[in-house]
Write a protein that holds these residues in place. Structure first.
Motif, PDB file in Angstrom:
ATOM      1  N   ALA A 252       4.928  -8.441 -12.341  1.00  0.00           N
ATOM      2  CA  ALA A 252       5.358  -7.885 -13.626  1.00  0.00           C
ATOM      3  C   ALA A 252       6.777  -7.330 -13.526  1.00  0.00           C
ATOM      4  CB  ALA A 252       4.391  -6.795 -14.080  1.00  0.00           C
ATOM      5  N   ALA A 253       7.089  -6.656 -12.412  1.00  0.00           N
ATOM      6  CA  ALA A 253       8.412  -6.068 -12.235  1.00  0.00           C
ATOM      7  C   ALA A 253       9.492  -7.135 -12.072  1.00  0.00           C
ATOM      8  CB  ALA A 253       8.415  -5.133 -11.028  1.00  0.00           C
ATOM      9  N   LEU A 254       9.179  -8.207 -11.337  1.00  0.00           N
ATOM     10  CA  LEU A 254      10.153  -9.279 -11.134  1.00  0.00           C
ATOM     11  C   LEU A 254      10.488  -9.984 -12.442  1.00  0.00           C
ATOM     12  CD1 LEU A 254       8.929 -10.888  -7.789  1.00  0.00           C
ATOM     13  CD2 LEU A 254      10.941  -9.440  -8.147  1.00  0.00           C
ATOM     14  N   ALA A 255       9.557  -9.980 -13.374  1.00  0.00           N
ATOM     15  CA  ALA A 255       9.791 -10.607 -14.676  1.00  0.00           C
ATOM     16  C   ALA A 255      10.443  -9.643 -15.657  1.00  0.00           C
ATOM     17  CB  ALA A 255       8.473 -11.113 -15.254  1.00  0.00           C
ATOM     18  N   ALA A 256      10.612  -8.381 -15.269  1.00  0.00           N
ATOM     19  CA  ALA A 256      11.177  -7.360 -16.145  1.00  0.00           C
ATOM     20  C   ALA A 256      12.557  -6.937 -15.641  1.00  0.00           C
ATOM     21  CB  ALA A 256      10.228  -6.160 -16.232  1.00  0.00           C
ATOM     22  N   ASP A 257      13.083  -5.866 -16.237  1.00  0.00           N
ATOM     23  CA  ASP A 257      14.442  -5.428 -15.920  1.00  0.00           C
ATOM     24  C   ASP A 257      14.438  -4.034 -15.310  1.00  0.00           C
ATOM     25  OD1 ASP A 257      17.193  -5.631 -15.752  1.00  0.00           O
ATOM     26  OD2 ASP A 257      17.542  -4.878 -17.786  1.00  0.00           O
ATOM     27  N   VAL A 258      13.477  -3.768 -14.407  1.00  0.00           N
ATOM     28  CA  VAL A 258      13.472  -2.473 -13.721  1.00  0.00           C
ATOM     29  C   VAL A 258      14.685  -2.397 -12.792  1.00  0.00           C
ATOM     30  CG1 VAL A 258      10.964  -2.289 -13.840  1.00  0.00           C
ATOM     31  CG2 VAL A 258      12.018  -3.329 -11.841  1.00  0.00           C
ATOM     32  N   PHE A 259      15.159  -1.175 -12.520  1.00  0.00           N
ATOM     33  CA  PHE A 259      16.368  -1.067 -11.699  1.00  0.00           C
ATOM     34  C   PHE A 259      16.074  -1.094 -10.205  1.00  0.00           C
ATOM     35  CE2 PHE A 259      15.429   3.540 -11.665  1.00  0.00           C
ATOM     36  CZ  PHE A 259      15.810   3.904 -10.382  1.00  0.00           C
ATOM     37  N   TYR A 260      14.814  -0.833  -9.828  1.00  0.00           N
ATOM     38  CA  TYR A 260      14.491  -0.792  -8.401  1.00  0.00           C
ATOM     39  C   TYR A 260      13.073  -1.287  -8.178  1.00  0.00           C
ATOM     40  CZ  TYR A 260      13.493   1.008  -3.712  1.00  0.00           C
ATOM     41  OH  TYR A 260      13.133   1.117  -2.387  1.00  0.00           O
ATOM     42  N   ILE A 261      12.920  -2.137  -7.159  1.00  0.00           N
ATOM     43  CA  ILE A 261      11.601  -2.572  -6.687  1.00  0.00           C
ATOM     44  C   ILE A 261      11.573  -2.396  -5.178  1.00  0.00           C
ATOM     45  CG2 ILE A 261       9.924  -4.454  -6.536  1.00  0.00           C
ATOM     46  CD1 ILE A 261      11.441  -5.816  -8.855  1.00  0.00           C
ATOM     47  N   GLY A 262      10.626  -1.623  -4.687  1.00  0.00           N
ATOM     48  CA  GLY A 262      10.487  -1.430  -3.251  1.00  0.00           C
ATOM     49  C   GLY A 262       9.045  -1.655  -2.827  1.00  0.00           C
ATOM     50  N   ALA A 263       8.860  -2.292  -1.665  1.00  0.00           N
ATOM     51  CA  ALA A 263       7.507  -2.602  -1.198  1.00  0.00           C
ATOM     52  C   ALA A 263       7.365  -2.247   0.271  1.00  0.00           C
ATOM     53  CB  ALA A 263       7.195  -4.082  -1.427  1.00  0.00           C
ATOM     54  N   LEU A 264       6.333  -1.468   0.567  1.00  0.00           N
ATOM     55  CA  LEU A 264       6.066  -1.032   1.937  1.00  0.00           C
ATOM     56  C   LEU A 264       5.552  -2.200   2.774  1.00  0.00           C
ATOM     57  CD1 LEU A 264       5.959   1.615   3.666  1.00  0.00           C
ATOM     58  CD2 LEU A 264       3.538   1.740   3.046  1.00  0.00           C
ATOM     59  N   GLY A 265       5.904  -2.184   4.047  1.00  0.00           N
ATOM     60  CA  GLY A 265       5.400  -3.211   4.954  1.00  0.00           C
ATOM     61  C   GLY A 265       6.456  -3.624   5.961  1.00  0.00           C
ATOM     62  N   SER A 266       6.015  -4.240   7.027  1.00  0.00           N
ATOM     63  CA  SER A 266       6.925  -4.704   8.075  1.00  0.00           C
ATOM     64  C   SER A 266       7.699  -5.926   7.611  1.00  0.00           C
ATOM     65  CB  SER A 266       6.110  -5.071   9.322  1.00  0.00           C
ATOM     66  OG  SER A 266       5.282  -6.193   9.031  1.00  0.00           O
ATOM     67  N   THR A 267       8.656  -6.344   8.415  1.00  0.00           N
ATOM     68  CA  THR A 267       9.421  -7.561   8.111  1.00  0.00           C
ATOM     69  C   THR A 267       8.478  -8.757   8.002  1.00  0.00           C
ATOM     70  OG1 THR A 267      11.337  -6.681   9.286  1.00  0.00           O
ATOM     71  CG2 THR A 267      11.287  -9.052   8.900  1.00  0.00           C
ATOM     72  N   ARG A 268       7.497  -8.819   8.875  1.00  0.00           N
ATOM     73  CA  ARG A 268       6.523  -9.923   8.839  1.00  0.00           C
ATOM     74  C   ARG A 268       5.699  -9.872   7.553  1.00  0.00           C
ATOM     75  NH1 ARG A 268       1.294 -10.464  11.359  1.00  0.00           N
ATOM     76  NH2 ARG A 268       0.773 -12.655  11.740  1.00  0.00           N
ATOM     77  N   THR A 269       5.262  -8.685   7.195  1.00  0.00           N
ATOM     78  CA  THR A 269       4.497  -8.522   5.953  1.00  0.00           C
ATOM     79  C   THR A 269       5.331  -8.921   4.747  1.00  0.00           C
ATOM     80  OG1 THR A 269       3.164  -6.736   6.890  1.00  0.00           O
ATOM     81  CG2 THR A 269       3.293  -6.849   4.490  1.00  0.00           C
ATOM     82  N   HIS A 270       6.605  -8.540   4.794  1.00  0.00           N
ATOM     83  CA  HIS A 270       7.475  -8.861   3.666  1.00  0.00           C
ATOM     84  C   HIS A 270       7.722 -10.362   3.571  1.00  0.00           C
ATOM     85  CE1 HIS A 270      10.317  -8.226   0.480  1.00  0.00           C
ATOM     86  NE2 HIS A 270      11.285  -8.824   1.150  1.00  0.00           N
ATOM     87  N   SER A 271       7.820 -11.032   4.706  1.00  0.00           N
ATOM     88  CA  SER A 271       8.011 -12.490   4.688  1.00  0.00           C
ATOM     89  C   SER A 271       6.842 -13.178   3.987  1.00  0.00           C
ATOM     90  CB  SER A 271       8.165 -13.027   6.111  1.00  0.00           C
ATOM     91  OG  SER A 271       9.329 -12.514   6.716  1.00  0.00           O
TER      92      SER A 271
END
Length: 322
Positions: A252-271
């Motif tokens: 939902a956030a990627l389709a919107a115009d929020v100013f910040y998106i942050g997601a917890l997790g390691s580099t592997r999790t983020h990949s």
């Protein structure tokens, strides 16, 4: 800390009640002035007030001038020097100088323009109020002054006559995942001026006991963010580590115009997260908006320090530094 200023709403209400109202706005400061440019005080026709332009140092004089301006139907530009002694009396370290613009509602600031401003603010629409002190021309501007809007910086333009008052919606933080980091982040964000909302369908985590006095939604994240709405003054922080909870809100956030998106997790999790977003049809540019691993790299250890890193990164993005 400055909370959301509802001076325009109060001024419109008092004017429509027949009480009469004037808006006093700090348009310029020098030295350690008590209140920042853009701070407002509403003065009713009977002398009642709401808000502040100096923390108590010059309010009395502004009220007198505002009542006279209401009677005469004219704007006034006032200048005050706040002495060190006066500043100290209201809990400030030192004084300064301020200029205050007084605008009676009706004859100077039209009811129609003020009502349009109040309506826009109610819709969380960002706009600027522009006034030329020489000509008296006033206008509401949408999509103008991008640097001022991003920095929440009211003030004069280079001509020294055009004053721009920024009206941004309150900053909002949506946290998905009522975990330990959220317990540290939410009060920090509130101190920084954000209006936080915690989303977690797991009621054992998202409880009043763990987040006293905060807004908690036990809905699934996609339903909750749809209810809240997403806009350019909103930051979304995902903390659950669970794609079933994080991903619907992330999409939902990627389709919107929020100013910040942050997601917890390691580099592997983020990949893995990035690959899921690709599979969901998002572009590389959209996916690049996700800050993951979340927060500035300050070597944070423990929930409180991670919360500091997240809030610092949010600030850097908001102010165009990251």
């Amino acid at each position: 800390m400055e909370r959301f200023d509802n001076s325009p709403e109060i001024a419109l209400e008092w004017h429509r009640q027949g009480l009469g109202a004037a808006l006093a706005t700090v348009v310029e400061t020098w030295g350690s002035a008590p209140r920042r440019t853009g701070s407002q005080l509403v003065i009713g026709g009977d002398g009642r007030i709401q808000g502040s332009v100096s923390g108590g140092c010059v309010e009395g004089a502004v009220i007198v001038e505002a009542l006279e301006a209401l009677d005469e139907g004219e704007a006034r530009l006032l200048e005050f020097g706040v002495s060190d002694e006066d500043a100290f009396a209201v809990g400030l370290a030192c004084g300064g100088t301020i200029r205050v613009l007084v605008e009676p509602v009706g004859k100077i600031l039209s009811e129609e323009m003020l009502a349009e401003l109040v309506t826009a603010r109610g819709r969380r629409e960002a706009l600027a109020y522009e006034v030329n002190l020489t000509t008296g021309h006033r206008a509401l501007k949408r999509g103008a002054y991008p640097d001022r809007m991003r920095m929440d910086r009211s003030g004069f333009e280079e001509d020294g006559q055009t004053f721009v008052l920024v009206h941004n919606p309150p900053l909002r933080l949506i946290v998905v995942g009522a975990v330990h980091i959220a317990q540290a982040l939410v009060p920090m964000a509130r101190i920084a001026g954000y209006d936080p909302v915690i989303i977690d369908p797991r009621e054992a985590f998202a409880s009043e006991n763990r987040f006293p006095g905060e807004t908690i939604l036990h809905d699934w994240p996609d339903e909750a963010v749809a209810q809240l709405g997403l806009d350019p003054r909103t930051a979304l922080v995902l903390l659950t580590h669970d794609p079933k909870l994080d991903d619907p809100a992330l999409e939902a956030a990627l389709a919107a115009d929020v100013f910040y998106i942050g997601a917890l997790g390691s580099t592997r999790t983020h990949s893995k997260r990035v690959e899921r977003m690709r599979q969901a049809g998002f572009t590389e540019a959209q996916i690049a908006r996700i800050h993951g691993p979340i927060g500035l790299d300050i070597g944070a250890a423990g929930p409180a320090e991670i919360a500091v890193a997240i809030l610092a990164q949010m600030t850097a993005v908001l102010r165009g530094r990251a």
